[in-house]
Enzyme design. Sequence first.
Site, short mmCIF file in Angstrom:
data_model
loop_
_atom_site.label_atom_id
_atom_site.label_comp_id
_atom_site.label_asym_id
_atom_site.label_seq_id
_atom_site.Cartn_x
_atom_site.Cartn_y
_atom_site.Cartn_z
N LYS A 173 -0.80 18.84 -66.80
CA LYS A 173 -1.63 18.98 -65.60
C LYS A 173 -0.90 19.80 -64.56
O LYS A 173 0.08 19.35 -63.97
CB LYS A 173 -1.94 17.60 -65.03
N GLY A 226 7.52 16.86 -58.65
CA GLY A 226 6.67 16.83 -57.47
C GLY A 226 7.31 16.01 -56.38
O GLY A 226 8.54 15.85 -56.35
N THR A 228 8.46 12.84 -53.91
CA THR A 228 9.09 11.54 -54.17
C THR A 228 8.05 10.41 -54.15
O THR A 228 8.10 9.50 -54.98
CB THR A 228 10.21 11.31 -53.14
N THR A 230 4.85 10.53 -54.90
CA THR A 230 4.08 10.57 -56.15
C THR A 230 4.95 10.07 -57.31
O THR A 230 4.46 9.35 -58.18
CB THR A 230 3.60 12.01 -56.46
N GLU A 248 11.51 14.71 -61.39
CA GLU A 248 12.21 15.70 -60.57
C GLU A 248 11.51 15.72 -59.22
O GLU A 248 10.39 16.22 -59.12
CB GLU A 248 12.15 17.08 -61.23
N CYS A 282 12.42 23.35 -53.97
CA CYS A 282 13.07 22.03 -53.80
C CYS A 282 14.56 22.19 -53.58
O CYS A 282 15.21 21.28 -53.08
CB CYS A 282 12.80 21.18 -55.02
N GLU A 384 11.87 15.52 -45.84
CA GLU A 384 11.65 16.83 -46.47
C GLU A 384 10.49 17.56 -45.77
O GLU A 384 9.39 17.02 -45.68
CB GLU A 384 11.31 16.66 -47.95
P1 NAD Z 1 2.89 16.26 -55.42
O1 NAD Z 1 3.71 15.08 -55.76
O2 NAD Z 1 1.86 16.14 -54.38
O3 NAD Z 1 2.12 16.81 -56.70
C1 NAD Z 1 2.79 17.15 -57.88
C2 NAD Z 1 1.83 17.01 -59.04
O4 NAD Z 1 1.51 15.63 -59.19
C3 NAD Z 1 0.52 17.73 -58.86
O5 NAD Z 1 0.08 18.24 -60.10
C4 NAD Z 1 -0.40 16.63 -58.37
O6 NAD Z 1 -1.75 16.87 -58.63
C5 NAD Z 1 0.11 15.45 -59.17
N1 NAD Z 1 -0.19 14.13 -58.60
C6 NAD Z 1 -0.50 13.82 -57.33
N2 NAD Z 1 -0.72 12.49 -57.20
C7 NAD Z 1 -0.53 11.96 -58.42
C8 NAD Z 1 -0.57 10.63 -58.93
N3 NAD Z 1 -0.88 9.59 -58.16
N4 NAD Z 1 -0.27 10.44 -60.24
C9 NAD Z 1 0.07 11.46 -61.03
N5 NAD Z 1 0.11 12.74 -60.61
C10 NAD Z 1 -0.18 12.99 -59.32
O7 NAD Z 1 3.93 17.40 -55.09
P2 NAD Z 1 3.62 18.87 -54.59
O8 NAD Z 1 3.22 18.78 -53.16
O9 NAD Z 1 2.74 19.55 -55.56
O10 NAD Z 1 5.05 19.56 -54.70
C11 NAD Z 1 6.01 19.55 -53.70
C12 NAD Z 1 7.08 18.53 -54.00
O11 NAD Z 1 7.66 18.78 -55.26
C13 NAD Z 1 8.21 18.58 -53.00
O12 NAD Z 1 8.57 17.27 -52.66
C14 NAD Z 1 9.33 19.25 -53.79
O13 NAD Z 1 10.63 18.94 -53.37
C15 NAD Z 1 9.08 18.73 -55.15
N6 NAD Z 1 9.71 19.57 -56.16
C16 NAD Z 1 10.79 19.10 -56.83
C17 NAD Z 1 11.43 19.90 -57.77
C18 NAD Z 1 12.61 19.40 -58.53
O14 NAD Z 1 12.97 20.05 -59.51
N7 NAD Z 1 13.23 18.32 -58.14
C19 NAD Z 1 10.94 21.19 -58.01
C20 NAD Z 1 9.83 21.63 -57.30
C21 NAD Z 1 9.21 20.82 -56.38
#
Ligand code: NAD
Length: 482
Positions: A173, A226, A228, A230, A248, A282, A384
Site C-alpha cells: 500500500k 511512516g 511514529t 501510525t 521505520e 526522515c 518532528e
Molecule cells: P503516515 O504514518 O501518516 O503514513 C504512512 C503510511 O501508512 C501511508 O501509506 C498511510 O496511508 C499508512 N497508514 C496511515 N494510517 C495507518 C494505519 N492506521 N494503519 C496502517 N497504515 C496506515 O506517515 P507519512 O505522513 O506518510 O510519512 C511521514 C513520516 O514517515 C514521518 O514521520 C517520517 O519521519 C517517516 N519516515 C520514516 C522513514 C524511515 O526510514 N525511518 C523514512 C521516510 C519517512
Amino acid sequence: MEKIKNYINGNLRDSLSGKWIENISPATGEVYSLIPDSDGRDVEVAVTAAEKAFPAWSGLPAAKRSEILIRISELIRERLDSFALAESTDNGKPVWLAKSIDIPRAIANFHFYATGILHFHSEAHPMEDKILNYTLRSPAGVAGCISPWNLPLYLFTWKIAPALAAGNCVVAKPSEVSPMTAFMLSALCNEAGLPPGVLNVVHGYGNKVGAAIAAHPRIPLVSFTGGTKTGAEIYAAAAPMFKKLSLELGGKNPNIIFADCDFEHALSTSIKSSFSNQGEICLCGSRIFIERPIYEKFKSSFLEKVKKMKTGDPLHDDSSLGAIASKQHYEKILSYIALAKEEGGKIIAGGNPVMVQGRCEKGYFIEPTVIENLPYNCRTNQEEIFGPVVTLTPFDSEEEVLKYANSTVYGLSATVWTENLPRAHRMAARLHAGIIWINCWLLRDLRTPFGGMKHSGLGREGGFEALRFFTEEKNVCIKING
Ligand code: NAD
C-alpha cells in the site's frame, strides 16, 4: 482525468467500493487524478491472490526471480523521465531531484535485491562427529508493505524488492498522498514477466487499507515506513497475532558541528541535510548544534546560503525547493513555525509561505526557515516537523551536546562534523541513533543496516538484514546414524 487502479492478481482494477479519492498536485493545488478508495475487501482479494501465487513464486529458482526483478528495474530505467515527472507532480519535489535521486534509487533497489538474493546464504553449526545444524530460511508467505509519501517510489521499492526477491508474495500500500509512481510500477510488472498475484498494490486511505493489512490474520509480516504514531497503531494491531514487524518511523535528527570541523564542507552539506526534498526526509538534520566559538560565523555563512535558495515551480531546474507534499502537511509545518515564535524562537530566515506566480499560485510552498534562541527541550526542538525548518543552538562541550542530541524520543540518525578522530568515535558510540554520519550526510551503501532506535523504529532494513526479515528461519539438526 487519469484514474489510478489497484493491481491485484495481475489486473489493473477499480476498488470494490467504486469510490475515488481526489489526488491533488501540491505545486498547483489542483486535483489531477483519482485514487481508488479501497478497503478491507480489496485487501482480502489481494491476500487471496498472493496466497495462490506463493507456492509457484517461492518455488522458482532464485535466479529466475532475480531475472524478473532486474527486468522490472530496466523497464523503470527506460521510463526514467516519465517516472520522475510523475513523482514531482504527485509529491511536489523538484523534478531534477526525482530524476537524480528518487527514481535511480528505485531502480537500484530492484537491482540490488535481485542480485543480493543470489548471494544470500545461511549458516551451518556442526556439533560433534556426525551431527550438523543448519539454518533454513524460507519466505514467510504474504508480506504486507506500507510506505509513506516523502520518497514515494524509493521507499515503496525498498520494501517490495527484498520481499519479492526472498520469495514472498506481496500486498503493498503506497501513501494516498503520492500513489502515482507505485501505480506506474504496477502497470509494467506484467510486461516484466511477474506472474499474477505475486505483487498486489491496493490504494487508498491508511485507516482502511493500511489498517486492514496490519490486522489481516493471513499476512504474517509487515514492513512499514511512516510516522511514529501510525507505527504504534500497527504494532498494537499486529501484537495479538505475533506478526513479524519492521517499523521505520519518524526522526528529529541532530546535526552536530564542532569548531574543529572542515568548515566549508560542514556548511554546504548542512544546507543539504536541512532542506533537501523540502526537509521532508526522515534523515534530515533539523536540530543544528554548533560549538560556540564558530556559532556566529556558521550562522552568518549558513544564512547567506539559505537566502540564495529558491523555492519555486518543481518543474524548474533552478528551484532548490519545490512544494510541500499536501495542504495538511503545509499547515502542520506553518503551525510549528508559529509555535516556535510562541516558545520564544527568533526566525532568522524564512518563516513564511511562498507565493509562486503562474501555474503554481495555489500551491503549497514554504520558505527555508531558520530559527534560533530556543531551548533544546522545547516542543519545536523535540517534535518532528518534517519540513524546511531547522533550529540553531550553540553548545560548549561534548557532554552538553550529547545531552541535547539524545534528549528526544527519536533515535534515527545523527551527523557529526569534527576533524578529531577520537572524538568522532566517542560521539558515534554515545549518540542514540541507528545511523551515524561523520563528516558526511546521506551516504548510503545499500548493504548496511538501516533503521532507528527508540521511537524511530524497530528492526533494520538494508542488505541481508532485509532478506532475513522477509524469511522465517528454522534450525535443522541432523544426526547421521551409522
Ligand atoms: P503516515 O504514518 O501518516 O503514513 C504512512 C503510511 O501508512 C501511508 O501509506 C498511510 O496511508 C499508512 N497508514 C496511515 N494510517 C495507518 C494505519 N492506521 N494503519 C496502517 N497504515 C496506515 O506517515 P507519512 O505522513 O506518510 O510519512 C511521514 C513520516 O514517515 C514521518 O514521520 C517520517 O519521519 C517517516 N519516515 C520514516 C522513514 C524511515 O526510514 N525511518 C523514512 C521516510 C519517512
